[in-house]
Design a protein around this motif. Structure first.
Motif: not given
Length: 319
Positions: A189-216
């Protein structure tokens, strides 16, 4: 000696008209739109491998936002799953006792012992008859009796072994192995949770106001990658004079007017400050304000919130 100047009537009339135009509605107040942003990051560190949204995009709840590198976490999960499988197999082995081939060996040994015991018993019967007839010495009779007792004892021993082979492990062994299985499940369960934390989804509907990092780029744990503005987090802030604050209550309806808006936007008062403050330095009006004011916040409906933008000046009219 004083002098009297005559002012043309037309100029007086113009001054009155301008004064009337500059006087605003008594229940109208200047304010601005503010957004309570949601900064989304991961509890784990890693290189940004996928950025699925762009600035200005409106997303639904559950939409993938970004992904961090997860090679190590995936390997840790696989290792934990294998350890769990091994612990469960060992528990099942303890609960079922010996395997069928092992039990069959014990049964064969028991059958052989029974045959030897019968043979020894028959030999003892014959030797007793021969001893009564004087055909054999007592020593031979004693050997026959000892052999019969030994084979009978072997039968009892092997019978017990067969019974034990069909029994599960001791309760203490089962309890200990059950705890090992539970610990392995927690590790998975702990390993699965850590793996799931590497993929983040939107918690609710909303506007993407800004992105703060670039790929890489490397993202530290807890650092926000996407800045979102859910519509329910859009609010209007304005200030009312001390004489007006007593007439307000949460839930009161008001209208918000903004430049360029097709129509006024309804909103409801959601917060009234308990502390007075001086007129804020940022005010979208050239008119003089009362020095002592109270902060008031109002929220429009979710459907109307998208019509407003943080930092936008508005005029609030109380109803």
């Amino acid at each position: 000696m004083s002098r009297i100047y005559c002012v043309p009537l037309s100029l007086v009339f113009a001054a009155v008209v301008l004064s009337a135009c500059s006087h605003h509605e008594s229940n109208a107040y200047q304010g601005y739109v503010e957004g309570e942003f949601v900064y989304l990051g991961s509890t784990q560190s890693g290189k940004l491998t996928q950025l699925s949204v762009t600035r200005g995009e409106t997303v639904q709840a559950g939409t993938p936002l970004f992904t961090l590198e997860s090679t190590d976490e995936a390997a840790a999960l696989q290792q934990a799953q294998q350890q769990l499988a091994a612990a469960r197999a060992q528990l099942a082995d303890i609960q079922t006792g010996k395997r069928a081939p092992e039990v069959n060996i014990n049964r064969a040994q028991l059958a052989e012992a029974i045959a030897n015991a019968r043979k020894a018993s028959l030999q003892l019967t014959r030797d007793e008859a021969q001893f009564r007839a004087g055909g054999i010495a007592r020593a031979q009779l004693d050997d026959s009796r000892a052999n019969a007792d030994a084979t009978a004892a072997q039968v009892r021993e092997l019978t017990s072994q067969v019974d034990v082979a069909r029994l599960p492990g001791r309760s203490q062994q089962i309890t200990a192995q059950t705890a090992q299985v539970a610990a392995a499940q927690a590790t998975v369960a702990q390993a699965q949770w850590k793996l799931d934390q590497k993929r983040v989804n939107a918690p609710a509907e909303g506007l993407v106001y800004d992105t703060l990092y670039r790929l890489g780029e490397w993202v530290q744990a807890g650092s926000p990658v996407v800045q979102m503005l859910p519509p329910q987090n859009v609010k209007v802030r304005f200030f009312v004079p001390e004489a007006m604050v007593g007439q307000l209550a949460t839930g009161r309806t008001l209208t918000v007017h903004c430049d360029g808006c097709a129509a006024d936007i309804p909103a409801k008062v959601t917060f009234i400050s308990n502390q007075a403050e001086y007129t804020p330095p940022v005010i979208y009006s050239n008119e003089r304000r009362a020095k002592l004011v109270f902060l008031v916040e109002a929220h429009p409906s979710v459907a109307d919130a998208t019509k407003l933008h943080p930092g936008q000046p508005v005029t609030v009219s109380l109803q």
